[in-house]
Scaffold this motif. Structure first.
Motif, PDB file in Angstrom:
ATOM      1  N   TYR A   1      -2.901  -1.889  -3.687  1.00 52.07           N
ATOM      2  CA  TYR A   1      -1.552  -2.462  -3.697  1.00 52.07           C
ATOM      3  C   TYR A   1      -0.767  -1.925  -4.892  1.00 52.07           C
ATOM      4  O   TYR A   1      -1.229  -1.987  -6.028  1.00 52.07           O
ATOM      5  CB  TYR A   1      -1.618  -3.993  -3.778  1.00 52.07           C
ATOM      6  N   HIS A   2       0.440  -1.402  -4.600  1.00 50.04           N
ATOM      7  CA  HIS A   2       1.331  -0.870  -5.624  1.00 50.04           C
ATOM      8  C   HIS A   2       2.395  -1.944  -5.888  1.00 50.04           C
ATOM      9  O   HIS A   2       3.148  -2.299  -4.972  1.00 50.04           O
ATOM     10  CB  HIS A   2       2.051   0.384  -5.125  1.00 50.04           C
ATOM     11  N   VAL A   3       2.453  -2.447  -7.105  1.00 50.62           N
ATOM     12  CA  VAL A   3       3.378  -3.543  -7.409  1.00 50.62           C
ATOM     13  C   VAL A   3       4.778  -2.970  -7.651  1.00 50.62           C
ATOM     14  O   VAL A   3       4.971  -2.118  -8.525  1.00 50.62           O
ATOM     15  CB  VAL A   3       2.910  -4.317  -8.666  1.00 50.62           C
TER      16      VAL A   3
ATOM     17  N   ARG B   1      -0.850   3.722 -12.482  1.00 47.71           N
ATOM     18  CA  ARG B   1      -0.322   4.850 -11.713  1.00 47.71           C
ATOM     19  C   ARG B   1      -1.250   5.109 -10.536  1.00 47.71           C
ATOM     20  O   ARG B   1      -2.470   4.994 -10.673  1.00 47.71           O
ATOM     21  CB  ARG B   1      -0.283   6.090 -12.621  1.00 47.71           C
ATOM     22  N   CYS B   2      -0.660   5.435  -9.371  1.00 55.20           N
ATOM     23  CA  CYS B   2      -1.503   5.801  -8.229  1.00 55.20           C
ATOM     24  C   CYS B   2      -1.654   7.320  -8.230  1.00 55.20           C
ATOM     25  O   CYS B   2      -0.659   8.047  -8.104  1.00 55.20           O
ATOM     26  CB  CYS B   2      -0.873   5.325  -6.923  1.00 55.20           C
ATOM     27  N   GLU B   3      -2.868   7.780  -8.369  1.00 54.31           N
ATOM     28  CA  GLU B   3      -3.107   9.226  -8.411  1.00 54.31           C
ATOM     29  C   GLU B   3      -2.817   9.871  -7.067  1.00 54.31           C
ATOM     30  O   GLU B   3      -2.463  11.039  -6.986  1.00 54.31           O
ATOM     31  CB  GLU B   3      -4.559   9.512  -8.827  1.00 54.31           C
ATOM     32  N   ALA B   4      -2.948   9.078  -5.991  1.00 52.98           N
ATOM     33  CA  ALA B   4      -2.769   9.648  -4.646  1.00 52.98           C
ATOM     34  C   ALA B   4      -1.309   9.953  -4.333  1.00 52.98           C
ATOM     35  O   ALA B   4      -0.995  10.974  -3.719  1.00 52.98           O
ATOM     36  CB  ALA B   4      -3.340   8.692  -3.602  1.00 52.98           C
ATOM     37  N   CYS B   5      -0.391   9.068  -4.746  1.00 52.79           N
ATOM     38  CA  CYS B   5       1.016   9.278  -4.401  1.00 52.79           C
ATOM     39  C   CYS B   5       1.881   9.608  -5.622  1.00 52.79           C
ATOM     40  O   CYS B   5       2.999  10.103  -5.475  1.00 52.79           O
ATOM     41  CB  CYS B   5       1.587   8.059  -3.686  1.00 52.79           C
ATOM     42  N   GLY B   6       1.397   9.271  -6.803  1.00 58.08           N
ATOM     43  CA  GLY B   6       2.135   9.592  -8.024  1.00 58.08           C
ATOM     44  C   GLY B   6       3.079   8.492  -8.492  1.00 58.08           C
ATOM     45  O   GLY B   6       3.721   8.635  -9.531  1.00 58.08           O
ATOM     46  N   ARG B   7       3.190   7.389  -7.737  1.00 60.15           N
ATOM     47  CA  ARG B   7       4.090   6.304  -8.184  1.00 60.15           C
ATOM     48  C   ARG B   7       3.519   5.669  -9.449  1.00 60.15           C
ATOM     49  O   ARG B   7       2.325   5.378  -9.520  1.00 60.15           O
ATOM     50  CB  ARG B   7       4.241   5.229  -7.092  1.00 60.15           C
ATOM     51  N   GLU B   8       4.422   5.429 -10.409  1.00 61.59           N
ATOM     52  CA  GLU B   8       3.974   4.825 -11.667  1.00 61.59           C
ATOM     53  C   GLU B   8       4.143   3.305 -11.575  1.00 61.59           C
ATOM     54  O   GLU B   8       4.976   2.706 -12.255  1.00 61.59           O
ATOM     55  CB  GLU B   8       4.744   5.432 -12.841  1.00 61.59           C
TER      56      GLU B   8
ATOM     57  N   GLU C   1       0.863  -1.188   0.000  1.00 58.76           N
ATOM     58  CA  GLU C   1       0.000   0.000   0.000  1.00 58.76           C
ATOM     59  C   GLU C   1       0.900   1.240   0.000  1.00 58.76           C
ATOM     60  O   GLU C   1       2.129   1.116   0.089  1.00 58.76           O
ATOM     61  CB  GLU C   1      -0.884  -0.004   1.252  1.00 58.76           C
ATOM     62  N   CYS C   2       0.290   2.416  -0.091  1.00 62.58           N
ATOM     63  CA  CYS C   2       1.119   3.630  -0.028  1.00 62.58           C
ATOM     64  C   CYS C   2       0.649   4.537   1.107  1.00 62.58           C
ATOM     65  O   CYS C   2      -0.228   4.174   1.876  1.00 62.58           O
ATOM     66  CB  CYS C   2       1.132   4.365  -1.360  1.00 62.58           C
ATOM     67  N   GLU C   3       1.244   5.710   1.161  1.00 65.83           N
ATOM     68  CA  GLU C   3       0.943   6.657   2.240  1.00 65.83           C
ATOM     69  C   GLU C   3      -0.551   6.982   2.301  1.00 65.83           C
ATOM     70  O   GLU C   3      -1.110   7.187   3.376  1.00 65.83           O
ATOM     71  CB  GLU C   3       1.698   7.976   2.020  1.00 65.83           C
ATOM     72  N   HIS C   4      -1.185   7.055   1.109  1.00 65.44           N
ATOM     73  CA  HIS C   4      -2.541   7.593   1.049  1.00 65.44           C
ATOM     74  C   HIS C   4      -3.608   6.595   0.606  1.00 65.44           C
ATOM     75  O   HIS C   4      -4.787   6.921   0.618  1.00 65.44           O
ATOM     76  CB  HIS C   4      -2.579   8.771   0.058  1.00 65.44           C
ATOM     77  N   SER C   5      -3.194   5.437   0.144  1.00 70.72           N
ATOM     78  CA  SER C   5      -4.174   4.530  -0.467  1.00 70.72           C
ATOM     79  C   SER C   5      -4.013   3.113   0.060  1.00 70.72           C
ATOM     80  O   SER C   5      -2.912   2.682   0.418  1.00 70.72           O
ATOM     81  CB  SER C   5      -3.961   4.548  -1.993  1.00 70.72           C
ATOM     82  N   ASN C   6      -5.140   2.372   0.102  1.00 73.06           N
ATOM     83  CA  ASN C   6      -5.099   0.959   0.501  1.00 73.06           C
ATOM     84  C   ASN C   6      -4.969   0.028  -0.699  1.00 73.06           C
ATOM     85  O   ASN C   6      -5.024  -1.196  -0.568  1.00 73.06           O
ATOM     86  CB  ASN C   6      -6.357   0.590   1.297  1.00 73.06           C
TER      87      ASN C   6
HETATM   88 ZN   LIG Z   1      -0.104   5.459  -4.009  1.00 75.62          ZN
END
Ligand SMILES: [Zn+2]
Length: 509
Positions: free
Chosen positions: A326-328, A381-388, A319-324
């Protein structure tokens, strides 16, 4: 049945290796590499505690070594790479793995040759589609033929999966993978405030022996881990665990979703306020149910953070700082999501099977391994944290038996039954047991104060959801056994698959 040639030929080799693997039932007695980690883990407790006093003064980033520090630096940086750069990296790592597998692994040489594929032809990530996928059965039948080196080498470790979804899977891997894995995990945890060196209270599958006072606790001064036994979650023990956690300073809980849910229910029932020094909860290795997450976050008043990975080291997602969601991690392994026809899932909202090619395990590469886990594709891409990164959610073990079978053979997922309200409020543990379609027994380990009103509420609330498709009786028990690794089994499903298929067919006719 005619078997493919390679399966027949590899059986003799398989038998030899299987003997090494199955000679002892306890995984700890299986072949272990000569590594610092293994030596430390098997050191006598007295030696550990003596050395531990000195080691406890040295920051973990130094104790964990140069390659760990280098891995952390790389991962912290690489997680922010633009997608194009990550794809270039993946292409180069895949080339290495494919060449290694083609040159050194009998199985892959045969599979690639049959598919008319040569690693030298590998030009883009889309070329991965030319390769066949493999699954658990192929691994079981070709254990040594998958390996790129002798499994007796000193830098080769034995590993296995827990087998909660069926038969355990045995495999081999690099002795240095723990340093890489731990670097990824801790870098992920940093997203929610963890800092290397912070104490971690662990309530997972480790067997923790009681001390002379009956307290199930062990301490690892290198990792700053306090281990408690998830196999002994009585009210008395849980109260002792929480009292102890309160003394270890700002810390994180590292748990199974089921073990922390039991702990949270206990706090609620006993009116105990959890220790205020817990900064976050890292829950891994089991399905995360939304209502469990909510209850635990509400009880502990801090963030619940989850990661998804495999013992076989295939792909890893956090997960990331802002979202539940999963970021691979793009640099850990090559991730694919395939539909039932084997085509890539590219539409947000569509579900597919997680297929992984790991970069970490070069001893026994897993190339296009079908995990049996299904997930929903969210985007790239996660819009909440910006990770691609590839983003997925709702990961479910497709082959786990977490379903109840109704009288007409249809399946009710345990997830659908999971209650969002106070149904299980005075229940410490619960489990459905089923050996007949349409009927089940709900085993309950009651918490303090459990009475007839609670049993009636469970009947009423669950009965409403089941809507006559399945009847159940409540059975109060002293304990519900966990899996060998300390995970909860919510549905003890004993109806054979063949019988379920027959019921389905009868229904259609
Ligand atoms: Zn994120």
């Amino acid at each position: 049945m005619i078997q493919p040639r390679y399966l027949k030929e590899d059986k003799a080799v398989c038998r030899k290796v299987a003997f090494i693997g199955f000679r002892d039932r306890e995984p700890i007695q299986m072949k272990k590499a000569l590594s610092k980690k293994n030596l430390w883990e098997t050191a006598p407790p007295l030696l550990k505690s003596t050395l531990g006093r000195g080691l406890g003064l040295i920051p973990p980033r130094w104790l964990l070594g140069k390659s760990f520090r280098a891995n952390c630096k790389f991962i912290r940086d690489a997680q922010w790479w633009p997608a194009e750069r990550a794809r270039e990296y993946q292409l180069s790592r895949l080339r290495e793995i494919l060449e290694l597998a083609f040159e050194r692994s009998k199985l892959y040489r045969r599979l690639f040759s049959t598919a008319g594929f040569r690693p030298g032809d590998f030009q883009s990530l889309d070329d991965m589609n030319q390769l066949p996928t493999i699954d658990k059965h192929i691994v079981i039948e070709n254990l040594s033929a998958m390996c790129t080196k002798s499994v007796t080498d000193n830098d080769v470790d034995y590993g296995s999966t827990g087998g909660t979804s069926g038969t355990p899977l045995h495999f081999y891997m690099n002795a240095n993978r723990s340093s890489i894995e731990y670097a990824y995990l801790t870098t992920g945890w940093e997203r929610v405030g963890y800092q290397l060196g912070m104490p971690i209270a662990v309530l997972r599958g480790r067997m923790v022996k009681p001390d002379r006072n009956g307290f199930h606790h062990e301490y690892d001064p290198i990792l700053r881990h306090h281990y408690y036994s998830a196999f002994h979650l009585t009210d008395e023990n849980m109260a002792r665990y929480l009292e102890h956690v309160a003394t270890i300073g700002p810390c994180f809980l590292h748990v199974y979703p089921s073990s922390v849910a039991t702990l949270a229910r206990f706090c609620h029932c006993a009116g105990i306020c959890p220790p205020g020094n817990i900064r976050g909860i890292i829950a891994e290795s089991e399905i995360v149910y939304l209502e469990q997450r909510r209850m635990v976050e509400e009880t502990f008043g801090c963030r619940y953070f989850s990661c998804y990975g495999h013992s076989e080291k295939l792909v890893l997602a956090s997960e990331c700082e802002h979202s539940n969601d999963y970021h691979v991690w793009p640099t850990y392994g090559y991730f694919e999501l395939l539909d039932e026809s084997g085509n890539p899932v590219t539409t947000p909202g569509q579900r597919g099977e997680v297929v992984g090619t790991g970069f970490v395990n070069t001893v026994m590469p897993f190339i296009r391994y079908r995990t049996g886990d299904w997930a929903t594709y969210v985007g790239d891409r996660c819009e909440a944290c910006g990770r691609e990164h590839v983003i997925i959610r709702d990961i479910r073990g497709h082959r786990t038996q977490e379903v109840l079978i109704t009288a007409n053979g249809s399946e009710i997922s345990w997830t659908a039954l999971n209650m969002h309200d106070d149904t299980f409020i005075r229940v410490r543990q619960f489990q459905f047991a089923q050996d007949k379609p349409g009927q089940a027994v709900l085993r309950i380990v009651p918490a303090a104060g459990f009475g007839e009103r609670d049993a009636n509420r469970i009947h009423h609330n669950l009965g409403r959801k089941l809507d006559g498709q399945l009847t159940f009786t409540v059975e109060l028990v002293d304990a519900i056994p966990l899996s060998a690794r300390g995970k909860a089994i919510y549905v003890d499903q004993r109806i054979p698959h063949e019988q379920r298929a027959l019921l389905d067919l009868t229904d259609i006719v």
